[in-house]
Design a protein around this motif. Structure first.
Motif, PDB file in Angstrom:
ATOM      1  N   LYS A   1       0.822  -1.192   0.000  1.00  0.00           N
ATOM      2  CA  LYS A   1       0.000   0.000   0.000  1.00  0.00           C
ATOM      3  C   LYS A   1       0.864   1.254   0.000  1.00  0.00           C
ATOM      4  O   LYS A   1       0.411   2.340  -0.345  1.00  0.00           O
ATOM      5  N   GLY A   2       2.119   1.093   0.399  1.00  0.00           N
ATOM      6  CA  GLY A   2       2.959   2.259   0.674  1.00  0.00           C
ATOM      7  C   GLY A   2       3.185   3.205  -0.490  1.00  0.00           C
ATOM      8  O   GLY A   2       3.396   4.395  -0.293  1.00  0.00           O
ATOM      9  N   GLY A   3       3.132   2.687  -1.734  1.00  0.00           N
ATOM     10  CA  GLY A   3       3.473   3.521  -2.881  1.00  0.00           C
ATOM     11  C   GLY A   3       2.360   4.424  -3.378  1.00  0.00           C
ATOM     12  O   GLY A   3       2.570   5.222  -4.301  1.00  0.00           O
TER      13      GLY A   3
ATOM     14  N   VAL B   1       6.931   1.794  -8.797  1.00  0.00           N
ATOM     15  CA  VAL B   1       6.837   2.976  -7.931  1.00  0.00           C
ATOM     16  C   VAL B   1       6.636   2.489  -6.500  1.00  0.00           C
ATOM     17  O   VAL B   1       5.606   1.903  -6.165  1.00  0.00           O
ATOM     18  N   GLU B   2       7.651   2.732  -5.668  1.00  0.00           N
ATOM     19  CA  GLU B   2       7.667   2.176  -4.312  1.00  0.00           C
ATOM     20  C   GLU B   2       7.921   3.284  -3.295  1.00  0.00           C
ATOM     21  O   GLU B   2       8.511   4.314  -3.620  1.00  0.00           O
ATOM     22  N   ASP B   3       7.485   3.049  -2.067  1.00  0.00           N
ATOM     23  CA  ASP B   3       7.677   4.071  -1.032  1.00  0.00           C
ATOM     24  C   ASP B   3       9.098   4.097  -0.485  1.00  0.00           C
ATOM     25  O   ASP B   3       9.707   5.148  -0.366  1.00  0.00           O
ATOM     26  N   ILE B   4       9.632   2.900  -0.159  1.00  0.00           N
ATOM     27  CA  ILE B   4      10.933   2.891   0.515  1.00  0.00           C
ATOM     28  C   ILE B   4      11.655   1.573   0.254  1.00  0.00           C
ATOM     29  O   ILE B   4      11.020   0.519   0.192  1.00  0.00           O
TER      30      ILE B   4
HETATM   31 MG    MG Z   1       5.863  -0.971   1.428  1.00  0.00          MG
END
Ligand code: MG
Ligand code: IMP
Length: 184
Positions: free
Chosen positions: A46-48, A102-105
């Motif tokens: 969900k992070g992205g 596309v990723e958060d971290i």
């Molecule tokens: Mg994540």
């Protein structure tokens, strides 16, 4: 007092700095994919999600979006176990297409190693990675990253897609959690 404030040590990247960097990344991606013709943004849930939504507004080449939800077994906020599973797969075929993850971290790199192996096996025309945040000190597996928003130190952060026990993904900035408040 806002609910998140009791977990907040400091704001690491404020909204203006985030938006400025996201805009720059969007422009860079626009240039790099100008002639590509078939770009598919693969958002890692969900992070992205927050990053994808803002980034895509600055990508001025026609593109599609799709979503891949993954999670680590043995969840604890602080550590990835290395065994990752797909909770929701992409809805489209990716063979022969140009994929940009596309990723958060990127922390240990285990999650993205798994995702990249899965996607590579489907034979895309190209596969690149864009991450908002990178924690180079925590890396245990090698990951080639094409676009990085910010390199950050080894601190647990939340906001702008990143969760604290599934909450506070909605905050428009990146915050550092108080060490005594880290779950897991
Ligand atoms: Mg994540
Ligand atoms: P990796 O597999 O160790 O690279 O972990 C990646 C995943 O762990 C990310 O997609 C996040 O979901 C989570 N994660 C790692 N560091 C943080 C953090 O500082 N805050 C929130 N989530 C994090």
């Amino acid at each position: 007092m806002k609910a998140y404030e009791k977990y907040l040590k400091e704001v690491l990247i404020d909204e203006a700095a985030l938006q400025q960097r996201v805009r720059e990344l969007g422009h860079q991606i626009t240039q790099d994919y100008a002639d590509c013709g078939d770009l598919l943004l693969v958002c890692i849930l969900k992070g992205g999600i927050m990053f994808l939504v803002d980034l895509a507004r600055h990508i001025d080449v026609p593109h599609e979006m799709d979503f891949l939800a993954v999670s680590s077994y043995g969840r604890g906020a602080r550590s990835s176990t290395g065994s990752v599973r797909i909770d929701m797969d992409l809805s489209v075929q990716v063979e022969g297409r140009h994929l940009l993850i596309v990723e958060d971290i990127i922390d240990s790199g285990q999650t993205l190693r798994f995702v990249m192996d899965v996607l590579e096996a489907r034979k895309p025309a190209s596969l690149k990675l864009c991450t908002l945040l990178n924690k180079p000190q925590r890396r245990t597996v090698d990951i080639p990253i094409d676009y990085i928003g910010f390199d950050i130190e080894d601190k647990f952060v939340f906001g702008y897609g990143l969760d604290l026990d599934e909450k506070f993904r909605n905050l428009p900035f990146i915050a550092v959690v108080k060490p005594e408040m880290v779950y897991g």
